[in-house]
Design an enzyme around this catalytic site. Structure first.
Site, PDB file in Angstrom:
ATOM      1  N   SER A 157     -12.200  -3.569  -6.645  1.00  0.00           N
ATOM      2  CA  SER A 157     -12.803  -2.237  -6.651  1.00  0.00           C
ATOM      3  C   SER A 157     -11.713  -1.181  -6.630  1.00  0.00           C
ATOM      4  O   SER A 157     -10.606  -1.425  -6.135  1.00  0.00           O
ATOM      5  CB  SER A 157     -13.699  -2.059  -5.421  1.00  0.00           C
ATOM      6  N   TYR A 171     -13.558  -2.121   3.772  1.00  0.00           N
ATOM      7  CA  TYR A 171     -13.931  -2.522   2.406  1.00  0.00           C
ATOM      8  C   TYR A 171     -12.724  -2.433   1.486  1.00  0.00           C
ATOM      9  O   TYR A 171     -12.442  -3.369   0.725  1.00  0.00           O
ATOM     10  CB  TYR A 171     -15.055  -1.632   1.900  1.00  0.00           C
TER      11      TYR A 171
END
Length: 318
Positions: free
Chosen positions: A161, A187
């Site tokens: 990501s 994350y």
């Protein structure tokens, strides 16, 4: 990106679909595992690879849901089946590996969780985003190494990501045992670790195994389930009424799966390893003030080797 290597480019634009990036490619006889293939871009990845003739296994925490998805592809040129896999549970990963038979041509490490609001840990004490997004995939990759090597020219595809840009891997406190837990830092760290997994796998190049990571872009899927409306509004994803705000950077699921499919099956990336792609191209180095790109901390070979050793030591004692 290593300054001595040629940047990978393709003829596909940022919103090309997964079907478009491998149009005309025949995957008959190729065996593929897609983690998290029962939802979102994982399902689209499964569909397109099966339509190209591949034998695809959906590896998911909910094998019944995977079986329902597989049934919808019954008429595809390839075959699709479902198998149980909970990446946060290393015993589940080990069971999947024990049950696998024969060579494996492609492993798509697609499953993930994002922005858990409260710190949670797995049985090994790993923060749950890092455990699911990285450690489970690392254990799965190592467990399937012999099958990947047996395929002769296997590919590992790791879905990362753009969030990796904000969070290097913190070797001093990766599990947030001392620093305050932040959902997005956790994350981002897990997604940096995913890129480092692809970089660390360069050690297998002589075995014919390549590994690359990717940023699929902005796609509104089940991955956002832990994000409340206030966060979505702050990010500009929805308006005051909860309606999605169309943005040029938002991708459909079909476009969001494109980079995964490109790296899994396109002849354009044959022999390419250790790269990070976005918008169907190899990403340039990140530049302050310019969206996208790849952070140097995610491509650092020393960090990749250090993380590989750290994760290996965890698996040895699990």
């Amino acid at each position: 990106m290593n300054s001595n290597q040629t940047r990978l480019t393709t003829p596909f634009h940022s919103h090309a679909t997964a079907a478009e990036v491998i149009e005309g490619v025949d995957l008959t006889g190729r065996r593929v595992v897609v983690t998290g293939g029962a939802s979102g871009i994982g399902t689209e990845t499964v569909r397109v690879l099966a339509e190209a003739g591949a034998e695809v296994t959906i590896a998911t925490r909910d094998p019944a849901a995977g079986a329902r998805i597989a049934a919808t592809f019954a008429g595809a040129p390839g075959t699709v089946r479902s198998a149980a896999l909970d990446l946060a549970d290393l015993s589940s990963v080990a069971a999947f590996v024990r049950d696998w038979r024969g060579p494996l041509d492609v492993l798509v490490a697609n499953a993930g969780i994002m922005a858990l609001p409260v710190r949670q840990v797995n049985a090994q004490g790993w923060e749950l985003q890092l455990a699911t997004n990285y450690l489970g995939h690392f254990a799965l990759t190592l467990g399937l190494y012999d099958s990947l090597r047996a395929a002769g020219r296997a590919r590992i595809v790791v879905v990362s990501s753009g969030a990796h840009l904000a969070a290097p891997f913190d070797f001093d406190d990766p599990q947030f045992e001392r620093r305050p837990y932040d959902p997005w830092t956790a994350y981002g760290q897990s997604k940096t670790a995913d890129v480092l997994l692809a970089v660390g796998a360069r050690r297998w190049a002589a075995d014919g195994i390549t590994a690359n990571a990717l940023n699929p872009g902005w796609i509104l899927t089940n991955l956002t389930r832990h994000m409340d409306e206030a966060t979505m509004r702050e990010m500009g994803a929805i308006d005051e009424n909860g309606e999605i705000i169309p943005q040029p950077y938002l991708k459909t699921v079909a476009a969001g799966a494109a980079a995964s499919v490109l790296l899994a099956a396109s002849p354009l990336v044959e022999g390419v390893t250790g790269r990070y792609c976005e918008d169907n191209q190899e990403a340039p180095p990140a530049t302050p003030g310019i969206p996208g790109g790849v952070a140097a901390h995610a491509l650092d070979p020393d960090a990749a080797d250090r993380l590989w050793d750290y994760a290996s030591s965890v698996l040895a004692t699990a």
